[in-house]
Design a protein around this motif. Structure first.
Motif, short mmCIF file in Angstrom:
data_model
loop_
_atom_site.label_atom_id
_atom_site.label_comp_id
_atom_site.label_asym_id
_atom_site.label_seq_id
_atom_site.Cartn_x
_atom_site.Cartn_y
_atom_site.Cartn_z
N GLY A 17 0.94 -4.34 6.90
CA GLY A 17 1.94 -4.40 7.96
C GLY A 17 1.47 -5.12 9.21
O GLY A 17 0.38 -5.69 9.25
N ASP A 32 -0.53 -3.28 12.63
CA ASP A 32 0.44 -2.50 13.40
C ASP A 32 -0.23 -1.41 14.24
O ASP A 32 0.45 -0.57 14.81
CB ASP A 32 1.53 -1.92 12.49
CG ASP A 32 0.99 -1.39 11.17
OD1 ASP A 32 -0.25 -1.39 10.99
OD2 ASP A 32 1.79 -0.96 10.32
N ASP A 66 -4.42 -0.22 7.96
CA ASP A 66 -3.04 -0.29 8.44
C ASP A 66 -2.75 0.98 9.24
O ASP A 66 -3.33 2.04 8.98
CB ASP A 66 -2.08 -0.38 7.25
CG ASP A 66 -0.65 -0.64 7.66
OD1 ASP A 66 -0.24 -1.81 7.65
OD2 ASP A 66 0.06 0.34 8.01
N CYS A 67 -1.84 0.89 10.20
CA CYS A 67 -1.56 2.05 11.04
C CYS A 67 -0.89 3.19 10.25
O CYS A 67 -0.96 4.34 10.65
CB CYS A 67 -0.66 1.64 12.21
SG CYS A 67 -0.66 2.85 13.52
N HIS A 68 -0.25 2.83 9.14
CA HIS A 68 0.37 3.85 8.28
C HIS A 68 -0.59 4.19 7.14
O HIS A 68 -1.25 3.30 6.60
CB HIS A 68 1.70 3.34 7.72
CG HIS A 68 2.69 2.95 8.78
ND1 HIS A 68 2.75 1.68 9.31
CD2 HIS A 68 3.62 3.69 9.42
CE1 HIS A 68 3.70 1.64 10.24
NE2 HIS A 68 4.24 2.85 10.33
N HIS A 120 0.77 -1.25 0.00
CA HIS A 120 0.00 0.00 0.00
C HIS A 120 0.81 1.30 0.00
O HIS A 120 0.23 2.36 -0.21
CB HIS A 120 -1.06 0.00 1.12
CG HIS A 120 -0.53 0.21 2.50
ND1 HIS A 120 -1.27 0.83 3.48
CD2 HIS A 120 0.66 -0.10 3.07
CE1 HIS A 120 -0.57 0.88 4.59
NE2 HIS A 120 0.60 0.32 4.37
N TYR A 146 3.83 -5.81 13.14
CA TYR A 146 5.20 -6.17 13.50
C TYR A 146 5.36 -6.79 14.88
O TYR A 146 6.47 -7.08 15.30
CB TYR A 146 6.10 -4.94 13.29
CG TYR A 146 5.88 -4.39 11.91
CD1 TYR A 146 6.36 -5.09 10.80
CD2 TYR A 146 5.11 -3.26 11.67
CE1 TYR A 146 6.11 -4.66 9.51
CE2 TYR A 146 4.85 -2.81 10.39
CZ TYR A 146 5.35 -3.52 9.31
OH TYR A 146 5.08 -3.10 8.04
ZN LIG Z 1 1.90 -0.11 8.55
#
Ligand SMILES: [Zn+2]
Length: 364
Positions: A304, A262, A169-171, A131, A306
């Motif tokens: 992601g 994440d 996603d966190c980003h 992404h 982690y």
């Molecule tokens: Zn991420």
């Protein structure tokens, strides 16, 4: 009906050593699914990926970067060394190019099986993720943009006219947003993208509420920037106030999810406060939309995540929801955002977003 799980060991061969986005992420997920005996349940089926064709990769990526990744991987094979792309954030091994074709192709295979009615929905446990990559640049551990290519594939090869992408996603899903900022690439498709992500001095720095698309895409990119510390309780606000009203009006035929895990409160790269049941609870609501408009068609693709044990639990929970076992989740103690953050969402972000989007959607 069955829930598909796309997986193949080829995804481990994008072997970038001790990098956080390592092959160990997928091993941890598959081990946990085996430990929980989920793969023995006949209502789940492993889907073997195929390779995407270069024509399909070209739906969203320029020829130059397709050649670039081929050459980088050839160099990596020749020198037997990992190669650094994108200022060192993104790394390629000898097999990265091939794994990337299978990463896209795994999503395409799952989309086919959903449309053919062989499975009800699917989770593509693939890597490398996609992404952060846009048409002309690989970034943020990502090679080909799996979800963007899948959306274009649905438009161009499967006759689907309306697709929703949800990126949790966190980003920020900046690569996907870039690709679709002016609408879908194909003339026949209409696409709406919802992002929710940590925002404020945080990679990649984009995704403020006022980024809403342009031209054909105007009003169809929706961003929900979350300050650090936001917990599970900010998701129902986004769903109720923004996602559900827009989907009721847009009526998507297919829902694609860029699923990163994440956002978990223990994740080493982020500062969010979600539990590992939070993504599954997000998915439950999305499933209701899919049942109403999209013939239940949902395809989730892995981005992601982690903290390996937490990610595995979150993926497991999402698979249970896909298979309508909403009461069979593994839960940890609920976390909350606190009044100050909730006030930001209810009194500032939501009114500002609705104001920005009101010229494009009747629901606001
Ligand atoms: Zn991420």
């Amino acid at each position: 009906m069955t829930t598909g799980i796309v997986y193949d060991d080829i995804y481990l061969e994008h072997d970038i050593g001790t990098h956080v986005e390592s092959h160990e992420r997928l091993i941890a997920i598959m081990d946990f699914l085996k430990e929980k005996k989920l793969l023995e349940d006949p209502s789940y089926r492993i889907i073997k990926p195929r390779k995407a064709t270069l024509d399909q990769i070209r739906y969203v990526h320029r020829e130059r970067i397709i050649k670039e990744i081929q050459e980088i991987c050839e160099l990596s094979a020749k020198t037997q060394r990992l190669q650094y792309i994108d200022d060192g954030d993104t790394i390629a091994s000898p097999k990265t190019y091939e794994a990337s074709l299978f990463s896209v192709g795994g999503n395409l295979q799952a989309a086919d099986e959903i449309i053919n009615g062989n499975i009800k929905n699917a989770f593509a446990l693939v890597r490398p993720p996609g992404h952060h990559s846009n048409s002309h640049r690989f970034a943020g551990f990502c090679i080909f943009n799996n979800i963007a290519i899948t959306a274009e594939y649905l438009f161009r090869e499967k006759g689907i006219k309306k697709v929703v992408i949800i990126d949790w996603d966190c980003h920020h899903g900046n690569g996907t947003q870039d690709i679709f900022y002016q609408g879908s690439k194909s003339d026949s498709g209409e696409l709406v993208m919802f992002n929710s992500h940590q925002y404020g001095y945080f990679y990649p720095g984009t995704g403020n509420f006022d980024e809403i698309g342009k031209g054909k895409g105007a009003g169809k990119i929706i961003n929900y920037p979350m300050p650090a510390g936001s917990a599970d309780d900010v998701i129902p606000i986004y769903l109720k106030e923004i996602i559900i009203p827009i989907c009721e009006e847009f009526k998507p035929e297919f829902i694609l999810i860029s699923a990163g895990f994440d956002t978990h409160w223990t994740d080493q790269l982020t500062n969010m406060n979600w539990t590992y049941q939070a993504p599954a609870e997000y998915l439950q609501k999305i499933k209701t939309i899919a049942q109403k408009y999209a013939d239940e068609r949902i395809l989730i693709t892995l981005e992601g995540g982690y903290q390996l044990d937490k990610q595995a639990r979150a993926v497991y929970n999402c698979l249970r929801v896909l298979n309508n076992e909403d009461n069979n989740l593994i839960k940890e103690e609920l976390r909350t955002s606190g009044q100050k953050l909730l006030d930001y969402y209810n009194n500032r972000l939501i009114p500002a977003l609705k104001d920005k989007l009101s010229s494009y959607w009747n629901c606001f």
